[in-house]
Design an enzyme around this catalytic site. Sequence first.
Site, PDB file in Angstrom:
ATOM      1  N   HIS A   1       0.482  -1.215   0.150  1.00  0.00           N
ATOM      2  CA  HIS A   1       0.307  -0.302   0.048  1.00  0.00           C
ATOM      3  C   HIS A   1       0.991   1.716  -0.114  1.00  0.00           C
ATOM      4  O   HIS A   1       1.881   1.374   0.577  1.00  0.00           O
ATOM      5  CB  HIS A   1      -1.267  -0.210   1.132  1.00  0.00           C
ATOM      6  CG  HIS A   1      -1.990  -0.840   1.560  1.00  0.00           C
ATOM      7  ND1 HIS A   1      -3.245  -0.472   0.574  1.00  0.00           N
ATOM      8  CD2 HIS A   1      -2.148  -2.233   1.162  1.00  0.00           C
ATOM      9  CE1 HIS A   1      -4.310  -1.570   0.441  1.00  0.00           C
ATOM     10  NE2 HIS A   1      -3.446  -2.480   1.146  1.00  0.00           N
TER      11      HIS A   1
ATOM     12  N   LYS B   1     -12.182   4.593   8.373  1.00  0.00           N
ATOM     13  CA  LYS B   1     -13.138   6.223   8.287  1.00  0.00           C
ATOM     14  C   LYS B   1     -14.525   6.667   7.979  1.00  0.00           C
ATOM     15  O   LYS B   1     -15.189   7.188   7.671  1.00  0.00           O
ATOM     16  CB  LYS B   1     -12.589   6.481   6.953  1.00  0.00           C
ATOM     17  CG  LYS B   1     -12.962   7.334   5.304  1.00  0.00           C
ATOM     18  CD  LYS B   1     -12.334   7.074   3.984  1.00  0.00           C
ATOM     19  CE  LYS B   1     -12.231   6.095   3.411  1.00  0.00           C
ATOM     20  NZ  LYS B   1     -13.611   6.482   3.068  1.00  0.00           N
TER      21      LYS B   1
END
Length: 928
Positions: free
Chosen positions: A142, A592
Amino acid sequence: MVVVPAPPTLDLELLDRDLAFLEECLRVALVEGGDVDVVDLVPWGGAALRPDRDGGDSDRAAVAELDDADVRASSIWFQLLRQAEIHAGASHRARTEDQQGLDGVSGTWGRILGDLVADGADPDRLAALVAGVRIEPVFTAHPTEAKRATVVEQQRLLAALLLERGRSTMAADLDDERQRATVAVQRLWTTGSVIIERPTVATERRRIIDLLVEVLPPAVDRHDRRFRRAWQTLVEGAGEGAGDDRTAGGSITGPPAWPAIIFGTWVGGDRDGHPFVTAEVTEQTLGELRTAAIGLQRARLDHLARLLSPSTHLCPPPAAMDEWIAATAAELGDAGAAATARNDGEKFRQVVNLLLARLPDGPTDRPYATAAELADDVVRLRGWLAECGLASMAEVDVVPVLRSVQTFGFHLATLDIRQNSTVHDRAISQLLVAAGLDGADFAEWAEEQRIAALEDVLASPRPLARADASVGDDADRVLSALRVFAAHARDHGVAGLGGLIVSMTRSPSDLLAVQVLAREAGLVVDTDDGPICPLPVVPLFETIDDLRGSPAVLRAHLEHPLTRRTLAWRRELEGTAEPIQQVMVGYSDSNKDGGIAASLWSVHRAQDELAAAGRELGVRVRFFHGRGGTISRGSGPTHRFSRALPAGSVGGDLRLTEQGETISQTYGDEARAALQLELLAAGTAGATARSERDGVDTWRSLMDVLATESRAAYRELVEADGFISFFRTATPIDVLEQSSIGSRPARRSGKATLADLRAIPWVFAWSQARFYLSGWYGLGSGIERMRAAGHDVDTLLARAFDWPPLHYLLSNVATSVASADPAVMRRYAELVDDEAARTRILDLVLAEHLRTEEMLEGVYGGPLAVRRANVHRRLAPRREPLARLHGHQIALLRQWRETPAEDPAHEQLLRRLLLSVNAIAGGLGTTG
């Protein structure tokens, strides 16, 4: 009341000495290179390493714009400080164990085994517990590693030099180490720190393979030595006299069983929102992993051959060994004859020669079909040495080779395929249409209709499309990747193949769709009991709502006949006592979605309920934790993480992602990698041993309320009018979207929405601007609202230090609150032109920060700067140089955003901004 500070976790005297040494190396490197003017720009900070010397005031006026040399100097100094801290931490742990015993350091094998022995566990029970431990770190690429590979390599060299320096006493050695350290620092100074070209998957793959080949094999060896020592001292030595040679280290015979350590990777297999991971890339990745693994086993066997020098005349081998040598040499023909022609009179070496000859890249046409066959022969060699009275040699020389074969096999690391459920829906739709069926709007169908259509396809003996037919971009991409796995399974077996992971799993049909696609790709195979998919289909539950609905999805999946047959087949393959279903839980998107409190508790609750659902159906759930490198994305102290897992959810297994900068920070060298493996393995053993419930119903009910209230407060912020504009202006998110720190795009589909933005740049942007919003926002309001509603929240908070799930949450939030800086937040907020929106959003954020800080100080019984002194001690020397860098970045952001894109200065400013991003990330030690 006297507030007692937390004891230090660093050897502070060594930290001062090491930093002074590294700073002197930097000074020499700069002067020697003609960069005398830069010397005054370095934030020489050896005197700022105590909490009472905090290095400056971050609330001072914005500084004048710095030049690039100043930014680079600060960046280098941060790197040197970090290396000194790593060494000081290792020294402190070693000294603690020397003074307090092997059980002196939390989370280690010494502490875990010592606690279990103290609780009355006998050696047989502990041996069974350890034998069932299986850990699997899965390395991903990532985009959270802002450092270049070259920089990471030099940091690894400096870490080794500091370790050598601590052991050296001769003046000549010290001078040599100083010179080598100066050169390493000089390389750091003269190496560009900004990644100019976006790395390719091949680049990321090389970094992971280098880690797997160069760092992790010796790290596993080091872990095993520490485990053996803890076992002999605390288990075998328990109750023995002080003079027992086991407690004194006289015996080096290993324990009855070893914890299993294996590795996985997503690099080259994770295609969720990643257009550059093609079928060809996946095929290349499998090939390179296999080649590297066989090369590793060859190197380990070559080394073993050099060690096993016992003479046949002095140590006559068992008859069974002579018979094996003769039979194996005859089976291998010319290669066998060549292997036994060498080392006459040293038959143990001849055994190793024959093992080498049978490696898949060796000279024989009868190679090992699987690594398990090689492991069986290494076990035989170990036994033959023991029969000859050479048990210690067998343990010290042969066991590391056996562990290497068991850990890395002929595949190095298992490769997962991950894809988003929406892509699978489009692929199914294209296949249905190609077959002349009604399926154009498959994604919008009700669940019952989707299930019925997929069941009809599975019941039909005919595929939906020919293998050579192109039916649509999504179907072609999905099927081509699965066909690569099918071909590899036919050629080499499934040992190197991981799971088929379904991102954003929301319904049972999301998992059934993958089984249909696997059948279309030829991955489903027939058995006497019916068709099975040899690879596990793995749901990934990410959002809070998906986590809440996950038990029902899992039950439906486990009850499907194809799943039941597959799990039974894999149980035989893995040799487990019960079928195992892997389930992945996501920390990033749930955070999130709902903030940190709701995220962590939703993941915790889901694991508890998923494990219970599995038990009801006779299946053990193997949880795969999708943790990121920051607190906002599930990270935190490893020993606290394992303790916080729900009791009954571990079952000996721990699979988790290791992402981005976490890899270089935690696995950057052999010593750090070994420590992380120890914390993971020992923590898994400790979590598995816990049989009691992880909290009374009262606490759990209160946590449910806290998660709901904190999520509501968080959603009120992110859904507030003007919030998205505030985020995009008051943070450098637009710079991060232009960066080249990972091969994956910042957005899944390119849409400019919060939902489409990956959690990584979301967290990275907030940390750059020192908001750290995703690591703390909502918790303070959640507590306040519970009190206002009459909930007994103080009963819950009273368990803050003896209920691990709550301790993990509060300690992580406390770290995030400390890392956030209201003064810096205000400076970044000045970038927002809409004064009304700026004031409204910033006031909400600052009020919540103060509210959360005050709540935490009440829990900890004093100022966080005192009660959590180690966190603040780490931040103190960084405060002033970071304040200067933040001011510099803010000034550059204004200029860059005001400069037209076609102006050449726009690109120059972007490059300088990326340099500032890199420097701030280095100072904070986190990205996304």
